[in-house]
Design a protein around this motif. Structure first.
Motif, mmCIF file in Angstrom:
data_model
loop_
_atom_site.group_PDB
_atom_site.id
_atom_site.type_symbol
_atom_site.label_atom_id
_atom_site.label_comp_id
_atom_site.label_asym_id
_atom_site.label_seq_id
_atom_site.Cartn_x
_atom_site.Cartn_y
_atom_site.Cartn_z
ATOM 1 N N MET A 30 0.852 -1.133 0.060
ATOM 2 C CA MET A 30 -0.010 0.081 -0.064
ATOM 3 C C MET A 30 0.882 1.245 0.080
ATOM 4 O O MET A 30 1.748 1.550 0.758
ATOM 5 N N SER A 31 0.481 1.942 -0.798
ATOM 6 C CA SER A 31 1.510 3.393 -1.043
ATOM 7 C C SER A 31 0.833 4.159 -0.125
ATOM 8 O O SER A 31 -0.373 4.481 0.233
ATOM 9 N N SER A 32 1.759 5.360 0.531
ATOM 10 C CA SER A 32 1.210 6.430 1.281
ATOM 11 C C SER A 32 0.493 7.387 0.444
ATOM 12 O O SER A 32 1.109 7.704 -0.765
ATOM 13 N N PRO A 33 -0.221 8.188 0.999
ATOM 14 C CA PRO A 33 -0.807 9.237 0.384
ATOM 15 C C PRO A 33 0.026 10.372 -0.157
ATOM 16 O O PRO A 33 1.051 10.655 0.767
ATOM 17 N N GLN A 34 -0.186 10.974 -0.990
ATOM 18 C CA GLN A 34 0.961 12.120 -1.324
ATOM 19 C C GLN A 34 0.630 13.279 -0.616
ATOM 20 O O GLN A 34 -0.707 13.728 -0.466
ATOM 21 N N VAL A 35 1.481 13.966 -0.004
ATOM 22 C CA VAL A 35 1.469 15.303 0.579
ATOM 23 C C VAL A 35 1.509 16.254 -0.076
ATOM 24 O O VAL A 35 2.456 16.530 -0.937
ATOM 25 N N ILE A 36 0.629 17.294 -0.112
ATOM 26 C CA ILE A 36 0.449 18.452 -0.925
ATOM 27 C C ILE A 36 0.732 19.523 -0.003
ATOM 28 O O ILE A 36 0.058 19.703 1.133
ATOM 29 N N GLU A 82 1.516 24.306 -2.698
ATOM 30 C CA GLU A 82 0.897 23.580 -3.998
ATOM 31 C C GLU A 82 -0.617 23.795 -3.949
ATOM 32 O O GLU A 82 -1.243 23.887 -4.870
ATOM 33 N N GLN A 83 -0.936 23.704 -2.831
ATOM 34 C CA GLN A 83 -2.466 23.796 -2.632
ATOM 35 C C GLN A 83 -2.952 25.460 -3.129
ATOM 36 O O GLN A 83 -3.864 25.656 -3.990
ATOM 37 N N LEU A 128 5.803 34.804 -2.396
ATOM 38 C CA LEU A 128 5.494 33.507 -2.207
ATOM 39 C C LEU A 128 4.090 33.460 -2.614
ATOM 40 O O LEU A 128 3.667 32.440 -3.404
ATOM 41 N N LEU A 129 3.284 34.614 -2.870
ATOM 42 C CA LEU A 129 2.040 34.428 -3.767
ATOM 43 C C LEU A 129 2.319 34.556 -5.031
ATOM 44 O O LEU A 129 1.445 33.908 -5.891
#
Length: 131
Positions: free
Chosen positions: A1-7, A11-12, A90-91
Motif C-alpha cells: 500500500m502506498s502512502s498518500p501524497q502530501v500536498i 501547492e494548494q 510567495l504568492l
C-alpha cells in the motif's frame, strides 16, 4: 500500500489560483533607485495580453519626509515591508528584477524566489547573480 501524497500549502495555493482562473501574478524586485523603471514595468506587465496582477515595493520611503525618515520607526517599518515583500514573492507566480544593479536585499529576494522554484526574469540579465 502506498502512502498518500502530501500536498504542501504552496501547492494548494497554486492549485486554488488555477481553479479560480487567476491571472498570472508577478512581483517586481529591485533597488529603490529604480522606482521609475518599476512603475514602467508594472504598467507593461498589467496591460500585456494576458494581463497580470503586479506587486511592487513601496517607494519613496527614504525621502527626508518619508516613512523611513525617523531612524527607529523607519527600521521597524523596513523590517515589516521586507516581510510583506517576501509574502508577495510567495504568492507570485514569477519575479521580475528591475535595474542594472543588484544589492543585498534584492539578492536575498532572488535567492528566496528560487528556493521556492519561482521563475525569475531580469530587465538586465547580466546582473543575475547565478548567471
Amino acid at each position: 500500500m502506498s502512502s498518500p501524497q502530501v500536498i504542501t500549502p504552496e501547492e494548494q495555493l497554486t492549485e486554488a489560483k488555477r481553479q479560480l482562473g487567476f491571472p498570472g501574478i508577478v512581483v517586481i524586485c529591485g533597488s529603490m533607485r529604480f522606482m521609475a523603471e518599476m512603475a514602467e514595468a508594472e504598467l507593461r506587465e498589467t496591460t500585456a495580453r494576458p494581463g497580470k496582477i503586479v506587486f511592487k515595493p513601496v517607494g519613496e520611503e527614504k525621502s527626508p519626509n518619508g516613512l523611513l525618515s525617523d531612524p527607529v520607526e523607519g527600521e521597524a517599518l523596513k523590517v515589516r515591508l521586507d516581510d510583506l515583500h517576501r509574502w508577495r514573492i510567495l504568492l507570485a507566480d514569477e519575479v521580475l528584477v528591475v535595474g542594472d544593479y543588484i544589492g543585498d536585499s534584492t539578492r536575498g529576494e532572488i535567492a528566496y524566489a528560487r528556493s521556492l522554484d519561482k521563475p525569475v526574469r531580469f530587465t538586465h540579465p547580466e546582473v543575475d547573480p547565478d548567471a
